[in-house]
Write a protein that holds these residues in place. Structure first.
Motif, short mmCIF file in Angstrom:
data_model
loop_
_atom_site.label_atom_id
_atom_site.label_comp_id
_atom_site.label_asym_id
_atom_site.label_seq_id
_atom_site.Cartn_x
_atom_site.Cartn_y
_atom_site.Cartn_z
N GLY A 21 0.42 -1.12 -0.06
CA GLY A 21 -0.14 0.10 -0.47
C GLY A 21 0.22 1.46 0.33
O GLY A 21 0.25 1.91 -0.49
N GLY A 22 2.25 1.05 0.37
CA GLY A 22 2.94 2.60 0.94
C GLY A 22 3.47 2.57 -0.34
O GLY A 22 3.62 4.09 -0.97
N VAL A 23 4.05 1.73 -0.60
CA VAL A 23 4.74 1.98 -2.11
C VAL A 23 3.86 1.78 -3.21
O VAL A 23 3.95 2.83 -4.40
CB VAL A 23 5.56 0.67 -3.17
CG1 VAL A 23 5.57 0.90 -4.56
CG2 VAL A 23 6.31 -0.04 -1.99
N GLY A 24 2.50 1.50 -3.13
CA GLY A 24 1.18 1.74 -4.95
C GLY A 24 1.41 3.48 -4.29
O GLY A 24 0.91 4.08 -4.89
N SER A 25 0.96 4.03 -3.53
CA SER A 25 0.79 5.31 -2.68
C SER A 25 1.92 6.70 -3.11
O SER A 25 1.61 7.05 -3.60
CB SER A 25 0.89 5.53 -1.56
OG SER A 25 -0.17 5.17 -0.70
N GLN A 31 -4.36 1.53 -5.19
CA GLN A 31 -5.31 0.50 -4.85
C GLN A 31 -4.48 -0.66 -5.37
O GLN A 31 -4.69 -1.57 -5.00
CB GLN A 31 -7.00 0.81 -5.75
CG GLN A 31 -7.39 1.42 -5.67
CD GLN A 31 -7.14 3.31 -6.06
OE1 GLN A 31 -6.14 3.58 -6.24
NE2 GLN A 31 -8.05 4.37 -5.38
N GLN A 32 -4.21 -0.40 -6.16
CA GLN A 32 -2.87 -1.63 -6.93
C GLN A 32 -2.19 -1.82 -6.57
O GLN A 32 -1.38 -3.41 -6.20
CB GLN A 32 -2.74 -1.58 -8.65
CG GLN A 32 -3.19 -0.91 -9.83
CD GLN A 32 -4.41 -0.25 -9.32
OE1 GLN A 32 -4.45 1.18 -8.75
NE2 GLN A 32 -5.13 0.15 -10.60
N GLY A 33 -1.74 -1.31 -5.43
CA GLY A 33 -0.07 -1.31 -4.20
C GLY A 33 -1.23 -2.45 -3.13
O GLY A 33 -0.31 -3.25 -2.83
#
Length: 53
Positions: A21-25, A31-33
């Motif tokens: 989630g952090g990397v995706g953000s 959402q993909q993260g």
């Protein structure tokens, strides 16, 4: 009734999910993260359960 232990597998799952989630953000696609983190977390949880047996 005894309380069920989460063990290391649950920690691996949650850790992978939050890292994803952090990397995706950071990359602009949270959402993909989260989904990728959950997928890796499930695999990590399965590996820890196999190693633990």
């Amino acid at each position: 009734m005894g309380q069920k232990k989460w063990g290391v597998g649950g920690v691996v799952f949650v850790g992978c999910m939050f890292i994803g989630g952090g990397v995706g953000s950071l990359l602009g696609h949270p959402q993909q993260g989260w989904l990728i983190g959950m997928g890796i977390g499930f695999l990590g949880m399965a590996v820890t359960r196999l190693i633990g047996k």
